[in-house]
Design an enzyme around this catalytic site. Structure first.
Site, PDB file in Angstrom:
ATOM      1  N   CYS A 132       0.865  -1.180   0.000  1.00  0.00           N
ATOM      2  CA  CYS A 132       0.000   0.000   0.000  1.00  0.00           C
ATOM      3  C   CYS A 132       0.901   1.229   0.000  1.00  0.00           C
ATOM      4  O   CYS A 132       2.073   1.145  -0.363  1.00  0.00           O
ATOM      5  CB  CYS A 132      -0.994  -0.016   1.158  1.00  0.00           C
ATOM      6  SG  CYS A 132      -0.296   0.243   2.799  1.00  0.00           S
ATOM      7  N   ARG A 180      -3.313  -0.557   5.400  1.00  0.00           N
ATOM      8  CA  ARG A 180      -3.868  -1.664   4.615  1.00  0.00           C
ATOM      9  C   ARG A 180      -2.916  -2.841   4.429  1.00  0.00           C
ATOM     10  O   ARG A 180      -3.323  -3.990   4.618  1.00  0.00           O
ATOM     11  CB  ARG A 180      -4.315  -1.158   3.242  1.00  0.00           C
ATOM     12  CG  ARG A 180      -5.453  -0.161   3.326  1.00  0.00           C
ATOM     13  CD  ARG A 180      -5.711   0.512   2.008  1.00  0.00           C
ATOM     14  NE  ARG A 180      -4.591   1.411   1.687  1.00  0.00           N
ATOM     15  CZ  ARG A 180      -4.450   2.044   0.537  1.00  0.00           C
ATOM     16  NH1 ARG A 180      -5.339   1.861  -0.428  1.00  0.00           N
ATOM     17  NH2 ARG A 180      -3.434   2.848   0.332  1.00  0.00           N
ATOM     18  N   ASP A 219      -8.120   3.669   1.468  1.00  0.00           N
ATOM     19  CA  ASP A 219      -7.160   3.948   2.528  1.00  0.00           C
ATOM     20  C   ASP A 219      -7.916   4.476   3.745  1.00  0.00           C
ATOM     21  O   ASP A 219      -8.551   5.528   3.673  1.00  0.00           O
ATOM     22  CB  ASP A 219      -6.146   4.984   2.036  1.00  0.00           C
ATOM     23  CG  ASP A 219      -4.995   5.177   2.997  1.00  0.00           C
ATOM     24  OD1 ASP A 219      -5.090   4.770   4.177  1.00  0.00           O
ATOM     25  OD2 ASP A 219      -3.969   5.738   2.566  1.00  0.00           O
TER      26      ASP A 219
END
Length: 156
Positions: free
Chosen positions: A12, A18, A125
């Site tokens: 990420c 994440r 996100d």
């Protein structure tokens, strides 16, 4: 000679929300399937500004709530294109990071592209929205679909 481990890297942006969540969830699913010896699982970020930091408190909280183990030694790290090229599966959490990986010369696949159930392709996100529960559900689904595909492809 033993078979080489299947290397899976989740990517990420900063490696605090994440991708460490996906790493922990995927490790949990692999453990439930008694396949720990078959895998090497890690995560990283395309950006380096969080390097050395623990995963976000929201990630830690949602993993704890869902009884998913998070290694207390886990620290954010920036991805390395040389190491990524040695991975069997480079899994991006969104299209922005997949594009960043492509600029590094690394091919990746979006986590949710492993599922065929109407999910969007990007895992949002949660850093600003604080929607860690929604993100957890998407990550869990994506990780299960990824594991199913790897098991089918590698006969596990």
């Amino acid at each position: 000679m033993e078979n080489p481990k299947i290397k899976v890297v989740f990517v990420c942006l900063g490696n605090i929300c994440r991708s460490p969540m996906a790493e922990a969830v995927f490790k949990s699913l692999v453990k439930e399937a008694s396949l720990e010896e078959q895998f090497e699982i890690s995560s990283g970020g395309t950006g380096g500004w969080h390097t050395g930091e623990r995963p976000h408190s929201g990630t830690q909280a949602v993993l704890k709530l869902n009884q998913v183990y998070l290694d207390p030694q886990k620290r954010a790290q920036q991805v390395n294109s040389v190491a990524l090229r040695q991975a069997d599966y480079v899994v991006a959490l969104d299209q922005e990071n997949a594009a960043a990986l492509k600029r590094l010369g690394v091919e990746s696949r979006l986590l949710l592209s492993y599922c065929d159930n109407g999910h969007p392709l990007d895992v949002p996100d949660p850093y600003y929205e604080q929607n860690f529960d929604v993100v957890y559900d998407l990550v869990r689904d994506g990780c299960q679909c990824l594991l199913n595909e790897i098991r089918a492809r590698h006969g596990l």
